[in-house]
Write a protein that holds these residues in place. Structure first.
Motif, mmCIF file in Angstrom:
data_model
loop_
_atom_site.group_PDB
_atom_site.id
_atom_site.type_symbol
_atom_site.label_atom_id
_atom_site.label_comp_id
_atom_site.label_asym_id
_atom_site.label_seq_id
_atom_site.Cartn_x
_atom_site.Cartn_y
_atom_site.Cartn_z
ATOM 1 N N LEU A 42 5.113 4.524 2.396
ATOM 2 C CA LEU A 42 6.159 3.663 2.945
ATOM 3 C C LEU A 42 5.687 2.956 4.213
ATOM 4 C CD1 LEU A 42 9.106 3.074 2.070
ATOM 5 C CD2 LEU A 42 9.830 4.683 3.831
ATOM 6 N N PHE A 43 4.955 3.656 5.073
ATOM 7 C CA PHE A 43 4.382 2.999 6.256
ATOM 8 C C PHE A 43 3.444 1.860 5.835
ATOM 9 C CE2 PHE A 43 4.875 7.211 8.674
ATOM 10 C CZ PHE A 43 6.028 6.783 9.300
ATOM 11 N N ALA A 44 2.642 2.109 4.808
ATOM 12 C CA ALA A 44 1.712 1.079 4.345
ATOM 13 C C ALA A 44 2.472 -0.133 3.815
ATOM 14 C CB ALA A 44 0.794 1.654 3.271
ATOM 15 N N ARG A 45 3.529 0.104 3.057
ATOM 16 C CA ARG A 45 4.344 -1.012 2.559
ATOM 17 C C ARG A 45 4.982 -1.769 3.710
ATOM 18 N NH1 ARG A 45 8.945 -0.430 -0.462
ATOM 19 N NH2 ARG A 45 8.736 -2.653 -0.824
ATOM 20 N N ALA A 46 5.462 -1.032 4.713
ATOM 21 C CA ALA A 46 6.080 -1.683 5.868
ATOM 22 C C ALA A 46 5.100 -2.641 6.536
ATOM 23 C CB ALA A 46 6.564 -0.624 6.866
ATOM 24 N N LEU A 47 3.851 -2.204 6.685
ATOM 25 C CA LEU A 47 2.854 -3.065 7.312
ATOM 26 C C LEU A 47 2.546 -4.298 6.463
ATOM 27 C CD1 LEU A 47 0.484 -0.323 8.713
ATOM 28 C CD2 LEU A 47 1.776 -1.982 10.072
ATOM 29 N N LEU A 48 2.536 -4.145 5.147
ATOM 30 C CA LEU A 48 2.294 -5.292 4.273
ATOM 31 C C LEU A 48 3.365 -6.360 4.452
ATOM 32 C CD1 LEU A 48 1.161 -4.025 0.756
ATOM 33 C CD2 LEU A 48 -0.209 -5.121 2.517
ATOM 34 N N HIS A 49 4.587 -5.937 4.770
ATOM 35 C CA HIS A 49 5.696 -6.882 4.881
ATOM 36 C C HIS A 49 6.003 -7.263 6.326
ATOM 37 C CE1 HIS A 49 6.739 -6.955 0.650
ATOM 38 N NE2 HIS A 49 6.658 -5.635 0.602
ATOM 39 N N THR A 50 5.106 -6.913 7.256
ATOM 40 C CA THR A 50 5.302 -7.258 8.660
ATOM 41 C C THR A 50 4.568 -8.548 8.978
ATOM 42 O OG1 THR A 50 5.503 -4.914 9.256
ATOM 43 C CG2 THR A 50 5.045 -6.465 11.035
ATOM 44 N N ALA A 51 5.278 -9.511 9.530
ATOM 45 C CA ALA A 51 4.670 -10.790 9.884
ATOM 46 C C ALA A 51 3.705 -10.614 11.055
ATOM 47 C CB ALA A 51 5.766 -11.784 10.256
ATOM 48 N N ARG A 81 23.079 -6.965 2.545
ATOM 49 C CA ARG A 81 22.302 -7.503 1.432
ATOM 50 C C ARG A 81 21.291 -6.464 0.981
ATOM 51 N NH1 ARG A 81 17.808 -11.474 0.889
ATOM 52 N NH2 ARG A 81 17.538 -11.330 3.158
ATOM 53 N N VAL A 82 21.337 -6.103 -0.286
ATOM 54 C CA VAL A 82 20.498 -5.041 -0.825
ATOM 55 C C VAL A 82 19.561 -5.626 -1.867
ATOM 56 C CG1 VAL A 82 20.468 -2.779 -1.960
ATOM 57 C CG2 VAL A 82 22.379 -3.392 -0.453
ATOM 58 N N GLY A 83 18.292 -5.263 -1.788
ATOM 59 C CA GLY A 83 17.321 -5.750 -2.754
ATOM 60 C C GLY A 83 15.921 -5.363 -2.340
ATOM 61 N N GLU A 84 14.930 -6.003 -2.937
ATOM 62 C CA GLU A 84 13.531 -5.735 -2.642
ATOM 63 C C GLU A 84 12.867 -7.005 -2.131
ATOM 64 O OE1 GLU A 84 11.566 -4.156 -6.021
ATOM 65 O OE2 GLU A 84 12.846 -2.378 -6.160
ATOM 66 N N PRO A 85 11.949 -6.884 -1.194
ATOM 67 C CA PRO A 85 11.233 -8.078 -0.737
ATOM 68 C C PRO A 85 10.308 -8.599 -1.834
ATOM 69 C CG PRO A 85 10.230 -6.100 0.179
ATOM 70 C CD PRO A 85 11.474 -5.655 -0.526
ATOM 71 N N ALA A 86 10.100 -9.892 -1.818
ATOM 72 C CA ALA A 86 9.163 -10.483 -2.772
ATOM 73 C C ALA A 86 7.732 -10.144 -2.366
ATOM 74 C CB ALA A 86 9.355 -11.995 -2.805
ATOM 75 N N ASP A 87 6.827 -10.191 -3.338
ATOM 76 C CA ASP A 87 5.416 -9.987 -3.030
ATOM 77 C C ASP A 87 4.974 -11.020 -1.993
ATOM 78 O OD1 ASP A 87 5.303 -7.958 -4.860
ATOM 79 O OD2 ASP A 87 4.369 -9.150 -6.441
ATOM 80 N N GLY A 88 4.359 -10.533 -0.934
ATOM 81 C CA GLY A 88 3.873 -11.429 0.106
ATOM 82 C C GLY A 88 4.916 -11.835 1.124
ATOM 83 N N GLU A 89 6.177 -11.479 0.925
ATOM 84 C CA GLU A 89 7.215 -11.837 1.894
ATOM 85 C C GLU A 89 7.064 -10.990 3.149
ATOM 86 O OE1 GLU A 89 12.075 -12.531 2.027
ATOM 87 O OE2 GLU A 89 11.160 -11.340 0.416
ATOM 88 N N VAL A 90 7.133 -11.624 4.313
ATOM 89 C CA VAL A 90 6.949 -10.906 5.574
ATOM 90 C C VAL A 90 8.137 -11.141 6.492
ATOM 91 C CG1 VAL A 90 4.435 -10.869 5.460
ATOM 92 C CG2 VAL A 90 5.590 -12.807 6.546
#
Length: 356
Positions: free
Chosen positions: A100-109, A73-82
Motif C-alpha cells: 500500500l505504501f508503494a501504491r501511495a508513492l506511485l500516485h503521489t505527484a 466519492r468512492v473509486g480507484e485512481p486511474a493508472d498513472g493518475e497522481v
C-alpha cells in the motif's frame, strides 16, 4: 441494527490522528483540492476535511458503502493518475501495508505528500520505518495513542528497486496445496481449520446451484467443486475486493483438477443485505468478529440471508466456533437443524426445511 451497521463501528483513533498535522499547521491541504485516500474510512473528521476533489478507495464493501452514504466519492485512481496528497490508513499485515505504501508513492505527484496513520498497538513504528525505507525522510507526530507520519519525497529519494518489490507483494501468490491468496485476507497464508472441517463434512449429494457466503480466497468453494459432482453452478460472495482475483484463480484450478466445467461467478457483495437469486444449497464459514471484538450478529445476518435465498428443499451448511449461539436463529429459519461434527473448538451445522 441495520445490516450495514454490523460493519460500521466507529473509526478507530488512527483516522482522527491522520488529520493532526493539518491542525498543527505542519501540513496544508492541497491548493487544487485533490487528494487520494487509500483504505479510507468514514468519520466525522473526514466529512469535515474532505473536498469535492478527494477520491476514497476502499475494497471492503460495507466500508465503501458507508463512505458513499457520507457523500464521499468512492473509486480507484486511474493508472498513472497522481495527487498532491495521498492519505493512507495502513493495515496491520506488513506485506499488505508495504504494498500500500508503494501504491501511495506511485500516485503521489512530484512535490506531493504521502500521509499515514497507525495505532501504536498495530505496528505504527514499523509502518513509519517502512515508509522511510522506500520514500526517504519521514516526519511524525503522536496523538490518540497513534503515530501519524508523512513524507514529501523527491524522485531521487525513492528507492525504486524496493518500490517494485513492494508493489509485487500484493500479487496473488501460491500458498499451500496449490491455492492462491494474498496478504491480509482472512487466513491468507494457510487453510483455515474451520473451513477444512466443513469441507470434510460436505455431503457428496449436493447438487444444482450452490453459493459460498464469505468465500475469501475460494478454498471452500473449491472443495465443493472437488467433492460434489452433482453441483453444476457455484456463486462466491465476498465483501473484500482483494479476495476476488485469487478466488477466481482457485476456482479455475478446481475445475481443471476435476475435469469438468461449472458455471462459476465471483461477486463483490455484502451478503448481510441479501442475495440476488435462489440456491439449492449454501455453504459458509461466516465472519463473527469486526477487528478484535466478537460480533456474532454478523453470523446471524449471514444465516438470515442464506435462509431467504434457499429454495424450499435447500440446505445450509455452516461452520462456527462452538461458543457462538447460532442454534436459536437457525431454528427460527429452519425446521431441521443438526450438528454434523465438533472438533478443535468448531462445530459444523446442517439446516434444512426452510420455514415459510
Amino acid at each position: 441494527m441495520t445490516a450495514a451497521g454490523f460493519f460500521a463501528a466507529a473509526p478507530d483513533a488512527a483516522l482522527a490522528a491522520l488529520f493532526v498535522p493539518f491542525e498543527s499547521a505542519e501540513l496544508r491541504l492541497p491548493a487544487d483540492g485533490r487528494a487520494l485516500f487509500l483504505r479510507a474510512r468514514a468519520g466525522v473528521r473526514l466529512r469535515e476535511m474532505a473536498q469535492p476533489g478527494w477520491l476514497c478507495e476502499q475494497g471492503f464493501m460495507p466500508f465503501a458503502d458507508e463512505l458513499a452514504r457520507n457523500g464521499l466519492r468512492v473509486g480507484e485512481p486511474a493508472d498513472g493518475e497522481v495527487f498532491p496528497l495521498v492519505l493512507v490508513l495502513p493495515p496491520r499485515q506488513r506485506d499488505e501495508a508495504r504494498a500500500l505504501f508503494a501504491r501511495a508513492l506511485l500516485h503521489t505527484a512530484p512535490g506531493g505528500t504521502v500521509l499515514a496513520s497507525m495505532s501504536n498497538a498495530e505496528g505504527a513504528k514499523s509502518g513509519e520505518a517502512d515508509l522511510a525505507r522506500v520514500a526517504g525522510t519521514v516526519q511524525h507526530q503522536s496523538k490518540h495513542k497513534c503515530r501519524v507520519f508523512w513524507s514529501t519525497p523527491d524522485a531521487a529519494g525513492i528507492d525504486q528497486i524496493l518500490l517494485a518489490e513492494w508493489l509485487a507483494l500484493d500479487a496473488p501468490r501460491a500458498i499451500v496445496d496449490g491455492y492462491f491468496s494474498r496478504p491480509g485476507l482472512f487466513a491468507w497464508d494457510r487453510i483455515d481449520r474451520a473451513s477444512a472441517l466443513l469441507a470434510a463434512q460436505l455431503p457428496h449429494d449436493l447438487h444444482g446451484r450452490v453459493a459460498d457466503l464469505g468465500a475469501g480466497y475460494g478454498y471452500l468453494a473449491s472443495q465443493v467443486v472437488a467433492r460434489c459432482p452433482g453441483v453444476g453452478a457455484i456463486d462466491l460472495y465476498e465483501a473484500e475486493a482483494r479476495a476476488l482475483e485469487p478466488a477466481r484463480l482457485n476456482l479455475a484450478r478446481a475445475q481443471r483438477d476435476c475435469g469438468r466445467e461449472l458455471a462459476v461467478a465471483v461477486h463483490w457483495n455484502d451478503v448481510t443485505r441479501g442475495l440476488p437469486q435462489h440456491y439449492d444449497a449454501i455453504v459458509s464459514n461466516p465472519p463473527f468478529h469486526q477487528g478484535r471484538a466478537d460480533l456474532p450478529e454478523l453470523g446471524r445476518a449471514f444465516i438470515t440471508s442464506a435462509a431467504e435465498a434457499l429454495l424450499p428443499d435447500g440446505r445450509l451448511l455452516i461452520v462456527a466456533n462452538r461458543h457462538l449461539p447460532y442454534e436459536a436463529i437457525l431454528a427460527a429459519h429452519f425446521r431441521d437443524v443438526r450438528t454434523l461434527a465438533t472438533q478443535e473448538g468448531f462445530k459444523v451445522i446442517e439446516a434444512t426445511g426452510v420455514r415459510g
